[in-house]
Structures are given as structure tokens and as C-alpha cells.
Design an enzyme around this catalytic site. Structure first.
Site, short mmCIF file in Angstrom:
data_model
loop_
_atom_site.label_atom_id
_atom_site.label_comp_id
_atom_site.label_asym_id
_atom_site.label_seq_id
_atom_site.Cartn_x
_atom_site.Cartn_y
_atom_site.Cartn_z
N ASP A 62 1.25 -4.14 12.95
CA ASP A 62 -0.06 -4.30 13.58
C ASP A 62 -1.10 -4.84 12.59
OD1 ASP A 62 0.36 -2.10 16.12
OD2 ASP A 62 1.53 -1.79 14.31
N PHE A 63 -0.92 -4.53 11.30
CA PHE A 63 -1.90 -4.97 10.30
C PHE A 63 -1.62 -6.41 9.84
CE2 PHE A 63 -1.55 -0.30 8.70
CZ PHE A 63 -2.02 0.15 9.91
N GLU A 72 0.83 -1.20 0.00
CA GLU A 72 0.00 0.00 0.00
C GLU A 72 0.87 1.26 0.00
OE1 GLU A 72 -2.40 -0.66 3.51
OE2 GLU A 72 -2.95 -2.63 2.74
N GLU A 78 -4.61 -6.50 3.04
CA GLU A 78 -3.39 -7.12 3.59
C GLU A 78 -3.34 -8.63 3.35
OE1 GLU A 78 -5.04 -4.70 5.12
OE2 GLU A 78 -3.49 -3.15 5.29
N HIS A 92 -0.88 0.94 16.24
CA HIS A 92 0.19 1.35 15.31
C HIS A 92 1.56 1.40 15.99
CE1 HIS A 92 -3.21 2.76 12.87
NE2 HIS A 92 -2.40 2.92 11.85
C1 LIG Z 1 -5.59 -2.45 7.85
C2 LIG Z 1 -4.93 -1.16 7.57
N1 LIG Z 1 -4.22 -1.02 6.45
C3 LIG Z 1 -3.60 0.14 6.17
C4 LIG Z 1 -3.68 1.20 7.04
C5 LIG Z 1 -2.96 2.51 6.75
N2 LIG Z 1 -3.95 3.50 6.35
C6 LIG Z 1 -4.49 4.35 7.24
S1 LIG Z 1 -5.70 5.27 6.59
C7 LIG Z 1 -5.51 4.56 5.08
C8 LIG Z 1 -6.39 4.95 3.96
C9 LIG Z 1 -7.80 4.59 4.24
O1 LIG Z 1 -8.59 4.93 3.17
P1 LIG Z 1 -10.15 5.05 3.27
O2 LIG Z 1 -10.72 3.80 3.84
O3 LIG Z 1 -10.62 5.45 1.94
O4 LIG Z 1 -10.40 6.19 4.34
P2 LIG Z 1 -9.94 7.73 4.24
O5 LIG Z 1 -8.59 7.82 4.83
O6 LIG Z 1 -9.99 8.15 2.84
O7 LIG Z 1 -10.93 8.44 5.09
C10 LIG Z 1 -4.49 3.62 5.11
C11 LIG Z 1 -4.03 2.83 3.95
C12 LIG Z 1 -4.42 1.00 8.22
N3 LIG Z 1 -4.52 1.97 9.15
N4 LIG Z 1 -5.05 -0.17 8.45
#
Ligand SMILES: Cc1ncc(C[n+]2csc(CCOP(=O)(O)OP(=O)(O)O)c2C)c(N)n1
Ligand SMILES: [Mg+2]
Lengths: 340, 328
Positions: free
Chosen positions: B85-86, B29, B60, B129
Site C-alpha cells: 500500500d505504501f 524500514e 519510501e 494495509h
Molecule cells: C508510509 C508509511 N510507511 C510506513 C508505515 C509503517 N509504520 C506505521 S507507524 C510507523 C512509525 C511512525 O512513526 P511516527 O511518525 O514517529 O509516529 P509514532 O508511531 O511514533 O506515533 C511506521 C513506520 C506506514 N504506516 N506508512
């Protein structure tokens, strides 16, 4: 908006405006405090998406539940969260909603029916589904609103949860906030099918695209879905189209999107649009709108003073409290907390 | 040899291996234009393009499982999971598929994949995290667990991992990306399962890894100056395979052991290290072994609490002083 004129009281409209402005001012303050490193850690701000949380939460009652996300400040405010306890939480203070243990990513007033924000993207889709199962089992007509993003709907839990809710006819509204990006990855790059509401067809539930910049349209769409849920007709998937103004994190240079795209969405700002309509329909005057802004500014200043100047940090002595109910870490491991 | 950041060392290893072997590709990602959440893939998308530096959806389990399948089918995937953590979401793919496939299928396949992730506390980003979950992966026979503490180790070990035939969790530490150190240019590898004695000493052995290896060294230097206590410091570098002989040799010399890990104390990998010392060098011990670990609580966001839950140089010094001064 004309068709909505009869449906909304002036108090109601004023309340939605106030909540949206509260979210915007709160997020602007958070961004400033992040830049000054007064707020530590990560904060994902909701500016730009205000109409979604406010419209959706306006469609449910006090006994209902919501589940939130890592971008959870807006949901918390829309659900009635007090700015001062929220800001204190973001600063890691003992007076915050989560005693300073959660911070931005876990912001929630759980007692107000907000089952919490999660740092795990998609992590609350099953939790919301479970809350809806409880609503159904308890039979008191409650419903659950489950917020998550376009990024989250590509995690396996989305499929597992919506299938379960569809099969069991659970009273839940899945509020998919499509702000076009999950961090830097666009829906275009991440998703095989671009119209995310269409995924509902796999789960025996309606899927509805909604203009997420229009608070009254959001409210109406969620009300309809909530009505279905309360009537025992099962879940709905709403795709609320919106945009996040800020970078994903404080240091995000937003290289993955264009200035033109950002401008397009700023031209559809949910607060500006709503205010323009209120004026046009003569539902509120310029002076009344200004008064709302000023009220929020005052509340925000008080919140800042409370969080920064009047709130202590948690006492490290309390570190082990609340890991378990009824048990606590002793010298040689867990021991029961004596009942008194 | 030049001074490089830890993140640069990771990137250099990835880049060199991608240039060396066309089968190597990256998926994860925000590793493309964004360059990775901690910047370790910066510039690689521009250099190698979207086929070999693949931005994925937030999936993931699929990222990890796709790496397993691609590895079994002849590629050399390096997957990134943004925070360890993920890995909870990817755990089935890693622990049940990646780690077991070779054995279950009678040794007729290999799963040459690296799963890069990062862990650790220090940025006030709370319970989901900030964890150090390395022990979980040591409980899955069939995979390796590597956790470098320095930029040079990050480069040398990552290059080795990419060339290895086994599935490997390569665990970086979020507080180390901005640390600098000497890193050899070009071809440079470090074998798996070889610990590094970062300080020679006679009175007490401190065993650690990842960021805590650096804190242990800092503590040892402090005690040498202030207390006149002479510690030997071992950076394990790999938790599986574990260089227990290096630890045993040291224990036989010093007779005293302090085990340091940032992970939760309960059932920490250091319990395994202690048990092996118990099995193989019990007679050499002068005093009960000590440990300095993370607290058994979810990691709190508040800066005042976060400081409490992980080992500091001061806490390490205290444990060593007590041991050396016969207070335990
Ligand atoms: C399981 C997981 N994978 C990756 C992340 C890292 N991460 C945090 S926010 C995010 C984007 C999330 O996108 P979306 O669901 O569209 O929500 P937005 O941030 O746009 O509100 C990512 C990849 C995470 N926190 N948890
Ligand atoms: Mg999004």
C-alpha cells in the site's frame, strides 16, 4: 504552573485532567482487549502522549480542524470523541464512528472537525495543509492543527507541505509529536538533524520546541501559534517532545530501547505531573481528582458494555454503500442510486 | 529438505545471496534490530551489520530511488517497502525510474534491484494495509512482478530475482509468512516466467497466484472429493513475465476457465490473462470464462466485512460448479 494560575478556570483544568485520564484508561482497555483478541487488527496506542493532544485541542475552537495519524485515539478523544463510539469502531462494530469500516487506524468523528486518522505515515500532512488552505480561502478565521510524528517528518510530503504552507502563509499549526521513535527506528538513526523544530527555518515559519509532557505548556504554545495563524501571520512548526509507553504493536518486544529510558519518561508522566501541580497549587483536592478517575472508569465500563455487548457487526449487505456518493455497484458495474 | 516457514524461506534466500555476492545489501524500514514488520529479515542485522542491513527513515520514495541509483551504479540492492500500500509513495521511483531507465537510455544500463513488499487482506487492518496492488506494476513495461504462494517458491524465486538484471517487485503475502512447507536447503532457484501446475485435472482450469493459489488448490481438492469435479490448478507465480503457454495448454484440454485473484476485480491482471486466452485459445472454450476476485471497495476493517471482500475456497467452488454444470 504558577504563572498559568490566572489563565485557567477550575472547570478548564478539570476538563484537561479528565480528557487525559480518558485517553489513558481507553488505551489501557484497548491494550487489554487486543491481548484477548477481542479487538482485531492493529491499534497504536497513545498512552504517554496525552498532554499533547489534550493541550493542543484545548487551544482551538469548534469550527477549527484537526488531522490525525495512525496513533489517533488520543486526538479523537481530545477533540470530543465519545469513548463508546470509538471502542465500537475499534471492535469493527456497526455503531462505531466509521461504521466499523475504519477501525483504529482510521478512527475519527469527521463531523467534529477531525478530518481523520490515516494508516499512511505522513499521509495527512498535505491534507491538513489543504484544510488550512480552505480556512484561508473561506476567510472565516478558522485554523487547522496537523498532528504527525517524528517518523512522518522524514517523508517527502512533509517538505512539500510545509514549503507550500510557508509560501502561502496558511493558517496551520504543524504539531510534530516527537516520541523519539518511528516504530523501532530512533530519531537518532533516522534524522540528519536531531532538533526537528529547526527544520522550520527552511519554510519561513517559526519552529518551537515544547515540553509535550506538560499539558498547560502545550496549550500555551499552541494558543500562541493559533493566534498567529488567525491573525494572518501564517504557519508554525511545534516540536512536542514526548514518549510512547507501549510497544508499537501488540507483539513489539521493544528491543530497540532501554528500560532506563522508559523509566525516565514514566517519571515524567503527563497525568502524574499535572495532578501533582494541581495539588500543589491547591487547584484541586485529592478527593476531586479521585472523582475524575472514578467518573472516567464508569464511562469506560459503559463504553465497553456498549461496544462488546450492545453493538452488532456491520451487515455484509451494506458492503458497497459509501464507496461513491450517488453511485453504487450493480451487477454489471456502477449504477446511479435513484434519488427519492 | 526441511519444513520451513515462508518468512524463513525469504530470509534464507536473502542470507544466501548476501553471502554469495558482496554487492547485495538490504535497505528498508525496521529491517534491522526489529527484523522487519513480518520478521523476514530477523537475524540478518546481527549477522551482516548496519552497512548491509540498513534501517532507513520513513521515506519510501528515497528507499526505492536509492535502490535504483545503487543498482545502476553497480550494487544489488534489495529494498523492503513494509506494505505494498505504501508503494503509492514510491511509485514514481519504481514505475518511472526503475522500470524505464534501461529503455530510455538506449539499453546502455541495467537496474538490477529487487523491491520486496507484502500485500493482501486477512488481518483486519483496513483499507490502507490490506490491498493487492500487483496489477499496477504489470502496467509498467520494464519491470517484473513475482508473487510466490509457498515457502519453496519464495526462496527459489527470490534468489533468482536477486540475480536477475531487471527491476523486480517481489510481492509476499502477509497471511503466508506463518505457513510452513518443504524448502530445499542451499542452492535452489526457480526460473522467472514459469507457472506451476499444482494439480492435474481435466474438467476446468483454475488460474491463480499468491495466497489465492493455495485457496484454489484447496477448492479443487474439495470439489474432487465432494462433487467429483476434476480441476487443473495453475499457480502463475510470476505475473510478468507471464507463463501464458502453461495456461493455454491447460485451457485447450479442459475448455473451461476460472480466474482467481485477491486484487480488486476492476481491471485486475486476470483480465489480461482472459484476453490472452481469448486471443489464443478462444476456439477451445466451452463456456464464458469466469473470475473470482476481490470486491471493488476499499477493504473494510470489520471482520464480518473483510471476509466478504476476498475470494474464499467456497466462492471458488461455486464459480467452478456453475461453469461445469452449464449454469453460466
Ligand atoms: C508510509 C508509511 N510507511 C510506513 C508505515 C509503517 N509504520 C506505521 S507507524 C510507523 C512509525 C511512525 O512513526 P511516527 O511518525 O514517529 O509516529 P509514532 O508511531 O511514533 O506515533 C511506521 C513506520 C506506514 N504506516 N506508512
Ligand atoms: Mg514517533
Amino acid at each position: 504552573m504558577a504563572k498559568n494560575k490566572t489563565k485557567h478556570t477550575k472547570d478548564g483544568l478539570r476538563k484537561y485532567l479528565r480528557l487525559m485520564i480518558s485517553i489513558r484508561q481507553f488505551e489501557d482497555k484497548v491494550f487489554e482487549l487486543l491481548a484477548r483478541d477481542v479487538i482485531k487488527g492493529a491499534s497504536h496506542v497513545y498512552a504517554g502522549q496525552e498532554a499533547v493532544a489534550v493541550g493542543a485541542c484545548a487551544a482551538i475552537g469548534e469550527k477549527d480542524y484537526i488531522t490525525s495519524t495512525h496513533r489517533g485515539h488520543g486526538h479523537c478523544i481530545a477533540r470530543g470523541g465519545k469513548l463508546k463510539f470509538m471502542l465500537a469502531e475499534l471492535c469493527g462494530k456497526a455503531t462505531g464512528y466509521c461504521r466499523g469500516r475504519g477501525g483504529s487506524m482510521h478512527i475519527a468523528d469527521v463531523r467534529a472537525g477531525n478530518l481523520g486518522a490515516t494508516g499512511i505515515v505522513g499521509g495527512n500532512i498535505p491534507v491538513g495543509t489543504g484544510a488550512a488552505l480552505a480556512c484561508k480561502l473561506r476567510g472565516e478565521g478558522q485554523v487547522t492543527l496537523c498532528f504527525f510524528g517524528d517518523g512522518a517528518c522524514n517523508n517527502g510530503v512533509f517538505h512539500e507541505s510545509l514549503n507550500m504552507a510557508g509560501r502561502w502563509g496558511l493558517p496551520i499549526v504543524y504539531c510534530l509529536e516527537n516520541n523519539l521513535y518511528g516504530m523501532s527506528v530512533s530519531v537518532d538513526v533516522a534524522c540528519a538533524v536531531q532538533d526537528l523544530y529547526m527544520r522550520s527555518s527552511s519554510y519561513d515559519m517559526p519552529g518551537v520546541p515544547v515540553d509535550g509532557q506538560n499539558v498547560l505548556e502545550v496549550k500555551e504554545a499552541v494558543e500562541k501559534a493559533v493566534g498567529r495563524a488567525r491573525a494572518g501571520d501564517g504557519p508554525t512548526l511545534l516540536e512536542l517532545k514526548t514518549y510512547r509507553y507501549r510497544g508499537h504493536s501488540r507483539s513489539d518486544p521493544r528491543k530497540y530501547r532501554t528500560k532506563e529510558e522508559e523509566q525516565y519518561w514514566h517519571d515524567r508522566d503527563p497525568i502524574t505531573l499535572f495532578e501533582a501541580n494541581l495539588l500543589k497549587e491547591e487547584l484541586m483536592s485529592e478527593a476531586e481528582i479521585k472523582e475524575v478517575h472514578d467518573d472516567v472508569t464508569k464511562e469506560m465500563a459503559e463504553a465497553e458494555d456498549f461496544a462488546l455487548n450492545q453493538s452488532p457487526y456491520p451487515d455484509p449487505k451494506e458492503l458497497y454503500e459509501d464507496v461513491y456518493k450517488g453511485w453504487i455497484q450493480g451487477e454489471r458495474g456502477l449504477v446511479r442510486i435513484p434519488e427519492n | 529438505m526441511a519444513q520451513k516457514f515462508y518468512w524463513e524461506a525469504v530470509k534464507e534466500a536473502l542470507r544466501e545471496e548476501m553471502l554469495r555476492d558482496p554487492r547485495v545489501f538490504l535497505l528498508g524500514e525496521d529491517i534491522g534490530v526489529y527484523g522487519g514488520a513480518y520478521g523476514a529479515t530477523r537475524g540478518l542485522f546481527e549477522e551482516f551489520g548496519p552497512e548491509r542491513v540498513r534501517d532507513t527513515a520513513i521515506s519510501e520514495a528515497a528507499i526505492t530511488g536509492a535502490a535504483v541509483g545503487a543498482a545502476m551504479a553497480g550494487m544489488r540492492p534489495v529494498a523492503e517497502i513494509m506494505y505494498v500500500d505504501f508503494m503509492t509513495i514510491a511509485m514514481d521511483q519504481f514505475a518511472n525510474q526503475a522500470a524505464k531507465n534501461r529503455y530510455m537510455f538506449g539499453g546502455k544500463t541495467t537496474v538490477p534491484m529487487v523491491l520486496r513488499s507484502e500485500g493482501g487482506a486477512g488481518r483486519c487492518i483496513a483499507a490502507q494495509h490490506s490491498q493487492s496492488l500487483e496489477t499496477w506494476f504489470c502496467h509498467a513495461p520494464g519491470c517484473f512482478v513475482v508473487a510466490p504462494a509457498t515457502p519453496a517458491d519464495a526462496k527459489g524465486l527470490l534468489k533468482t530475482c536477486i540475480r536477475d538484471e531487471n527491476p523486480i517487485l517481489f510481492l509476499e503475502h502477509k497471511m503466508l509468512y506463518g505457513e510452513k512447507g518443504e524448502v530445499p536447503d542451499g542452492e535452489f532457484t526457480i526460473p522467472l516466467g514459469v507457472a506451476n501446475v499444482t494439480r492435474k485435472g481435466t474438467q476446468c482450469t483454475i488460474v491463480s497466484y499468491s495466497r489465492m493459489a493455495n485457496r484454489s488448490l484447496e477448492a479443487a481438492k474439495k470439489m474432487a472429493e465432494k462433487d467429483g469435479i476434476d480441476c487443473e490448478v495453475i499457480d502463475l507465480r510470476c505475473l510478468q513475465p507471464l507463463d501464458i503457454d502453461c495456461v493455454l495448454d491447460s485451457v485447450r484440454k479442459t475448455g473451461k476457465v476460472v480466474l482467481v485473484s485477491e486484487a480488486y476485480r476492476n481491471a485486475n491482471i486476470m483480465c489480461e490473462v482472459a484476453m490472452r486466452i481469448n486471443e489464443h485459445a478462444f476456439d477451445y472454450l466451452d463456456a464464458p470464462m469466469q473470475r473470482v476476485c476481490g470486491a471493488d471497495t476499499p477493504i473494510p476493517m470489520s471482520p464480518t466485512l473483510e471476509d466478504e471482500v476476498i475470494p474464499t475456497a467456497e466462492k471458488i467452488c461455486k464459480a467452478v460448479r456453475n461453469l461445469v454444470n452449464h449454469k453460466v
